[in-house]
Design a protein around this motif. Structure first.
Motif, PDB file in Angstrom:
ATOM      1  N   LYS A   1     -23.179 -29.130 -24.427  1.00 42.13           N
ATOM      2  CA  LYS A   1     -24.118 -28.217 -23.817  1.00 42.13           C
ATOM      3  C   LYS A   1     -24.560 -28.643 -22.547  1.00 42.13           C
ATOM      4  O   LYS A   1     -24.889 -29.910 -22.148  1.00 42.13           O
ATOM      5  CB  LYS A   1     -25.525 -28.172 -24.700  1.00 42.13           C
ATOM      6  N   TRP A   2     -24.004 -27.806 -21.610  1.00 37.28           N
ATOM      7  CA  TRP A   2     -24.026 -28.383 -20.115  1.00 37.28           C
ATOM      8  C   TRP A   2     -25.254 -27.261 -19.538  1.00 37.28           C
ATOM      9  O   TRP A   2     -25.356 -25.880 -19.608  1.00 37.28           O
ATOM     10  CB  TRP A   2     -23.015 -28.123 -19.246  1.00 37.28           C
ATOM     11  N   GLU A   3     -26.130 -27.931 -18.357  1.00 38.24           N
ATOM     12  CA  GLU A   3     -26.945 -26.999 -17.708  1.00 38.24           C
ATOM     13  C   GLU A   3     -26.498 -27.493 -16.104  1.00 38.24           C
ATOM     14  O   GLU A   3     -26.776 -28.528 -15.708  1.00 38.24           O
ATOM     15  CB  GLU A   3     -28.381 -27.253 -17.957  1.00 38.24           C
ATOM     16  N   VAL A   4     -26.363 -26.406 -15.375  1.00 33.10           N
ATOM     17  CA  VAL A   4     -25.858 -26.372 -14.223  1.00 33.10           C
ATOM     18  C   VAL A   4     -27.245 -26.489 -13.370  1.00 33.10           C
ATOM     19  O   VAL A   4     -28.037 -25.541 -13.432  1.00 33.10           O
ATOM     20  CB  VAL A   4     -24.983 -25.602 -13.618  1.00 33.10           C
ATOM     21  N   GLY A   5     -27.546 -27.204 -12.350  1.00 33.38           N
ATOM     22  CA  GLY A   5     -28.631 -26.963 -11.411  1.00 33.38           C
ATOM     23  C   GLY A   5     -28.463 -27.854 -10.141  1.00 33.38           C
ATOM     24  O   GLY A   5     -27.759 -28.881  -9.814  1.00 33.38           O
ATOM     25  N   TYR A   6     -29.302 -27.749  -9.224  1.00 34.93           N
ATOM     26  CA  TYR A   6     -29.479 -28.542  -8.049  1.00 34.93           C
ATOM     27  C   TYR A   6     -29.984 -29.751  -8.378  1.00 34.93           C
ATOM     28  O   TYR A   6     -31.040 -29.923  -9.142  1.00 34.93           O
ATOM     29  CB  TYR A   6     -30.277 -27.759  -7.118  1.00 34.93           C
ATOM     30  N   VAL A   7     -29.502 -30.988  -7.816  1.00 36.09           N
ATOM     31  CA  VAL A   7     -29.916 -32.190  -7.834  1.00 36.09           C
ATOM     32  C   VAL A   7     -30.086 -32.969  -6.374  1.00 36.09           C
ATOM     33  O   VAL A   7     -29.160 -32.313  -5.599  1.00 36.09           O
ATOM     34  CB  VAL A   7     -29.002 -33.157  -8.910  1.00 36.09           C
ATOM     35  N   TYR A   8     -31.155 -33.823  -6.131  1.00 32.44           N
ATOM     36  CA  TYR A   8     -30.999 -34.633  -5.256  1.00 32.44           C
ATOM     37  C   TYR A   8     -30.093 -35.847  -5.496  1.00 32.44           C
ATOM     38  O   TYR A   8     -30.003 -36.204  -6.310  1.00 32.44           O
ATOM     39  CB  TYR A   8     -32.404 -35.363  -5.027  1.00 32.44           C
ATOM     40  N   TRP A   9     -29.119 -35.971  -4.589  1.00 34.38           N
ATOM     41  CA  TRP A   9     -28.044 -36.857  -4.603  1.00 34.38           C
ATOM     42  C   TRP A   9     -27.575 -37.589  -3.223  1.00 34.38           C
ATOM     43  O   TRP A   9     -27.725 -37.082  -2.467  1.00 34.38           O
ATOM     44  CB  TRP A   9     -27.012 -36.384  -5.544  1.00 34.38           C
ATOM     45  N   SER A  10     -27.212 -38.892  -3.451  1.00 34.79           N
ATOM     46  CA  SER A  10     -26.699 -39.273  -2.130  1.00 34.79           C
ATOM     47  C   SER A  10     -25.218 -39.903  -2.395  1.00 34.79           C
ATOM     48  O   SER A  10     -24.880 -41.023  -2.564  1.00 34.79           O
ATOM     49  CB  SER A  10     -27.595 -40.594  -1.939  1.00 34.79           C
ATOM     50  N   PRO A  11     -24.349 -38.809  -2.493  1.00 35.06           N
ATOM     51  CA  PRO A  11     -22.790 -39.230  -2.696  1.00 35.06           C
ATOM     52  C   PRO A  11     -22.108 -40.211  -1.698  1.00 35.06           C
ATOM     53  O   PRO A  11     -21.208 -40.947  -1.927  1.00 35.06           O
ATOM     54  CB  PRO A  11     -22.175 -37.956  -2.823  1.00 35.06           C
ATOM     55  N   ASP A  12     -22.830 -40.061  -0.331  1.00 31.60           N
ATOM     56  CA  ASP A  12     -22.224 -40.905   0.678  1.00 31.60           C
ATOM     57  C   ASP A  12     -23.388 -41.823   1.224  1.00 31.60           C
ATOM     58  O   ASP A  12     -23.290 -42.228   2.297  1.00 31.60           O
ATOM     59  CB  ASP A  12     -21.446 -40.118   1.492  1.00 31.60           C
TER      60      ASP A  12
END
Ligand SMILES: O=C1O[C@H]([C@@H](O)CO)C(O)=C1O
Length: 550
Positions: free
Chosen positions: A7-18
């Motif tokens: 069960k997955w939910e796609v959504g916007y997230v705050y993230w700091s990939p770099d």
């Protein structure tokens, strides 16, 4: 075989990939999405809820054939309607073949916003891989832009054109370091290159000395072609796109967007040291720092900096080096051989054009625009006027000079599809050419949905009929993605044995967005059941409302 239920939910997230905070598309609150791990023959069921407040979403399972489930291929406007906000769509499909795969968004440029993850298929119970290893490490490579994808898409479809430029960072398993010295990062106490939750911690590959490891490597970059090397370690290539290849040894490897590989490394170097794994840019003048990971020999601390500098990628335009890598890839003995009697040869000329002043990519002078009704539904139920149903061209002008910018830079936008006779063998010649400006021809990795194809050969310049005699019919590799080199051609062959409608396109996200793709359809009459949820838009949606679909 078993059935996996996610069960997955796609959504916007705050993230700091770099180490720079941004908004990204995540799954269940994280980036990258969860890794799926299954065995050949298993069934994967993903209940996908769209938690993006104001836009649709789909997920494509890259490299999975979707035999019998063409509606689960996850291509907006081709295999299904985009899933609306707050709605849930159920993907259910079989993973038939062991190998290294991944999944990603296939609507607009959502892949470039971070919608991707790994999908790894092990051999079925009782089966063995045709090579031995003691452990396994997984690397999903990508690139990252600080500008959001809405701004990127707007620029690409603006007059004047605004090119997205080069990415700010390369990511390994979703982690990179923008403008950070990795040394500063690794050494405890340095804070400028850290994120709250360790989102940009460098990847540490923990290994024991004197063992053999399988590294699974896939690239889902938006733009960049990559080169990967590990200091002081040779690499033996054993798998490409979920197919075994005849093992060969290299010091570094190229990997293009849409491709996956497995390599074997042996940890036989000085055990008191750690080593760099470095990923750099190829094929375009690099303006992005290489991504680094640490091969950490037990029991060294992962913070112990390697004694030697990270390996440096070959010069970006050393195409001879790239070609020599591609030309070494052959099918492992026992791989099915291609049929010898293609019934059709389609030549596809790749050009950059201006259409009404907008810069586009065109294939035989047609720049792909997707219709509002998914082809799968409109073709299966024979709805009229859902797309441009004129036959797209099989070839391009005999006197077209691929070494020069297009003389008549005009092309058309279209939604035409190639209808392939079911079970027929089809050859496609991808022909590269000069772009709009002089002395420029770029690498394009082409990805086919729904099938693997045999790579029969590559050549420089314009493909000629005589080149057919040079095709490799003995041990051509099976793949789902292959590049065309600058000013060159690439020939592939496949059997149209998978009822459905399938995209074939450049895997560079902005190029697909600019029209660089075609659509193949075969055996559409044979498709049995398409879930109504896949078709509740456009003309199939209207027909459904009137209860007219069988
Ligand atoms: O599609 C592209 O557009 C730019 C350039 O050709 C026009 O600005 C570029 O580098 C691409 O790959």
């Amino acid at each position: 075989s078993r059935k996996w239920h996610f069960k997955w939910e796609v959504g916007y997230v705050y993230w700091s990939p770099d180490c720079r905070e941004n908004i990204m598309i995540g799954i269940n609150g994280r980036f990258p999405g969860p890794t799926i791990r299954a065995k050949a023959g298993d069934t994967i069921k993903v209940e996908l809820k769209n938690g993006l407040p104001t836009e649709g979403v789909v997920i494509h399972w890259h490299g999975i054939r979707q035999f019998g489930t063409p509606w689960a291929d996850g291509t907006a406007s081709i295999s299904q309607c985009a899933i609306n906000p707050e709605e849930t769509f159920i993907y259910e499909f079989k993973v038939e073949k062991p190998g290294t795969y991944f999944y990603h968004g296939h609507y607009g440029m959502q892949r470039a916003a971070g919608l991707y993850g790994s999908l790894i298929v092990d051999v079925a119970d009782g089966q063995k891989e045709p090579f031995d290893y003691d452990g396994e490490l997984n690397l999903l490579l990508s690139d990252w832009y600080h500008q959001n994808v809405q701004a990127q898409m707007l620029g690409l479809s603006s007059k004047p054109f605004r090119w997205i430029g080069e990415p700010q960072s390369l990511l390994i398993n979703g982690r990179g370091q923008y403008n950070c010295s990795l040394a500063a990062h690794v050494i405890p106490g340095s804070s400028t290159c850290r994120s709250k939750r360790g989102e940009c911690e460098p990847v540490v590959l923990r290994v024991l000395p004197n063992k053999t490891y399988r590294l699974r490597i896939a690239s889902t970059t938006s733009l960049s072609s990559l080169n990967l090397a590990i200091g002081h370690h040779k690499m033996i290539v054993v798998e490409a796109d979920g197919n075994y290849v005849e093992p060969f040894t290299v010091d570094d490897m190229d990997i293009y967007s849409g491709e996956s590989y497995s390599i074997l490394i042996t940890t036989d170097q000085v055990p008191s040291s750690n080593y760099w794994l470095s990923v750099g840019v190829r094929g375009r003048l690099p303006q992005t720092q290489p991504a680094l990971a640490i091969l950490n020999y037990h029991p060294n601390s992962p913070s112990k900096l390697p004694a030697s500098e990270p390996p440096v990628a070959p010069t970006w335009n050393d195409y001879a080096h790239s070609k020599s890598f591609s030309y070494k890839i052959h099918a492992r003995r026992g791989t099915p051989k291609p049929p010898t009697n293609p019934v059709r040869q389609i030549a596809l000329l790749n050009t950059q054009n201006k259409i009404d002043g907008f810069i586009k990519w065109s294939i035989n002078n047609i720049s792909l625009v997707l219709p509002s009704t998914p082809y799968l539904g409109s073709m299966r139920y024979r709805l009229r006027n859902a797309f441009d149903d004129r036959k797209p061209p099989e070839n391009f002008a005999r006197d077209y000079d691929i070494m020069k910018p297009p003389i008549n830079p005009s092309a058309m936008q279209g939604s035409n599809a190639y209808k392939l006779e079911f079970n027929s063998t089809v050859d496609v010649i991808l022909q590269n050419a000069n772009a709009l400006s002089g002395n420029v021809s770029e690498i394009h990795p082409w990805h086919l949905h729904g099938h693997d194809f045999w790579v029969l050969g590559y050549g420089d310049g314009r493909f000629s009929k005589k080149d057919v005699t040079k095709f490799n019919l003995k041990n051509p590799p099976l793949r789902n993605t292959v590049v065309i080199f600058p000013y060159g051609w690439t020939a592939i062959r496949f059997v149209a044995d998978n009822p459905g409608v399938w995209a074939f396109h450049c895997h560079i996200e902005p190029h697909l967005h600019m029209g660089m793709g075609v659509v193949f359809a075969e055996g559409v009459k044979l498709i049995e059941k398409i879930p109504k949820e896949a078709l509740a838009c456009g003309m199939t949606g209207k027909t459904l409302m009137n209860n007219h679909l069988p």
